[in-house]
Design a protein around this motif. Structure first.
Motif, PDB file in Angstrom:
ATOM      1  N   THR A 123       8.966  36.761 -10.051  1.00  0.00           N
ATOM      2  CA  THR A 123       9.377  37.891  -9.245  1.00  0.00           C
ATOM      3  C   THR A 123      10.757  37.679  -8.635  1.00  0.00           C
ATOM      4  N   ILE A 161       7.808  45.735  -0.939  1.00  0.00           N
ATOM      5  CA  ILE A 161       6.694  45.225  -1.753  1.00  0.00           C
ATOM      6  C   ILE A 161       5.564  46.256  -1.881  1.00  0.00           C
ATOM      7  N   THR A 210       1.413  45.403  -2.106  1.00  0.00           N
ATOM      8  CA  THR A 210       0.750  45.223  -3.401  1.00  0.00           C
ATOM      9  C   THR A 210       1.520  44.350  -4.385  1.00  0.00           C
ATOM     10  N   GLU A 211       2.808  44.117  -4.156  1.00  0.00           N
ATOM     11  CA  GLU A 211       3.622  43.387  -5.132  1.00  0.00           C
ATOM     12  C   GLU A 211       3.789  41.920  -4.755  1.00  0.00           C
ATOM     13  N   TRP A 212       4.081  41.104  -5.761  1.00  0.00           N
ATOM     14  CA  TRP A 212       4.348  39.673  -5.570  1.00  0.00           C
ATOM     15  C   TRP A 212       5.724  39.493  -4.968  1.00  0.00           C
ATOM     16  N   GLU A 214       5.241  31.891  -5.164  1.00  0.00           N
ATOM     17  CA  GLU A 214       5.050  33.287  -5.499  1.00  0.00           C
ATOM     18  C   GLU A 214       3.753  33.753  -4.840  1.00  0.00           C
ATOM     19  N   CYS A 215       3.850  34.746  -3.955  1.00  0.00           N
ATOM     20  CA  CYS A 215       2.731  35.165  -3.111  1.00  0.00           C
ATOM     21  C   CYS A 215       2.532  36.669  -3.181  1.00  0.00           C
ATOM     22  N   ARG A 216       1.366  37.088  -2.688  1.00  0.00           N
ATOM     23  CA  ARG A 216       1.121  38.496  -2.388  1.00  0.00           C
ATOM     24  C   ARG A 216       0.057  38.562  -1.299  1.00  0.00           C
TER      25      ARG A 216
END
Length: 154
Positions: free
Chosen positions: A3, A72, A76-78, A93-95
């Motif tokens: 991302t 984001i 909902t997005e990384w 890399e998180c969400r």
């Protein structure tokens, strides 16, 4: 990291209170009629859940909520975020796993937010370090001191 979205630099890293990592299971366990159990590996790559809390100023809180909504897509997005783990403080890399809690007023003008992040990967050494580099990992603090104290200055 796949991302390009980043956790804003102007926001602080998560608070230490209540912070911890909870990896998803990598194996399945089946109880047998004899009372014993069988275990077998199921997944080699599993996510890790991280409870996070932030204490933000009024201005930071405004920007955090706008970033959450518009950058984001309402969580909902990384995105990439600096988090601490036994591997060190580095970007993961998180969400969000759900809607954050808060804001709760703390003091005169600070706001507390709580949420849970899902890290895409479980922070662990790669297999090559396990097979060939255990002594480097065990002595990394000594190596760090030696390199930084003896490295020639430009």
């Amino acid at each position: 990291m796949a991302t390009e979205k980043e956790f804003p630099e102007y926001l602080p890293t998560p608070l230490r209170n209540g912070y911890g990592l909870k990896p998803a299971p990598t194996f399945a366990r089946t109880s047998m009629a004899s009372g014993r159990a069988k275990q077998r590996p199921v997944n080699t790559t599993v996510p890790t859940m991280v409870p996070v809390a932030f204490l933000l100023t009024q201005e930071q809180a405004q920007l955090f909520e706008a970033w959450f909504n518009y950058e984001i897509s309402y969580g909902t997005e990384w995105f990439n975020c600096q988090l601490d783990s036994p591997m060190g403080l580095r970007p993961y890399e998180c969400r969000f796993t759900g809607m954050y809690e808060g804001p709760k007023l703390r003091g005169l003008r600070h706001w507390e937010y709580r949420a849970e992040f899902e890290i895409r990967e479980r922070p662990v050494l790669n297999e090559e370090y396990w097979l060939y580099g255990q002594s480097f990992v065990q002595n990394q603090s000594i190596i760090d001191v030696a390199l930084n104290s003896l490295w020639p200055q430009p």
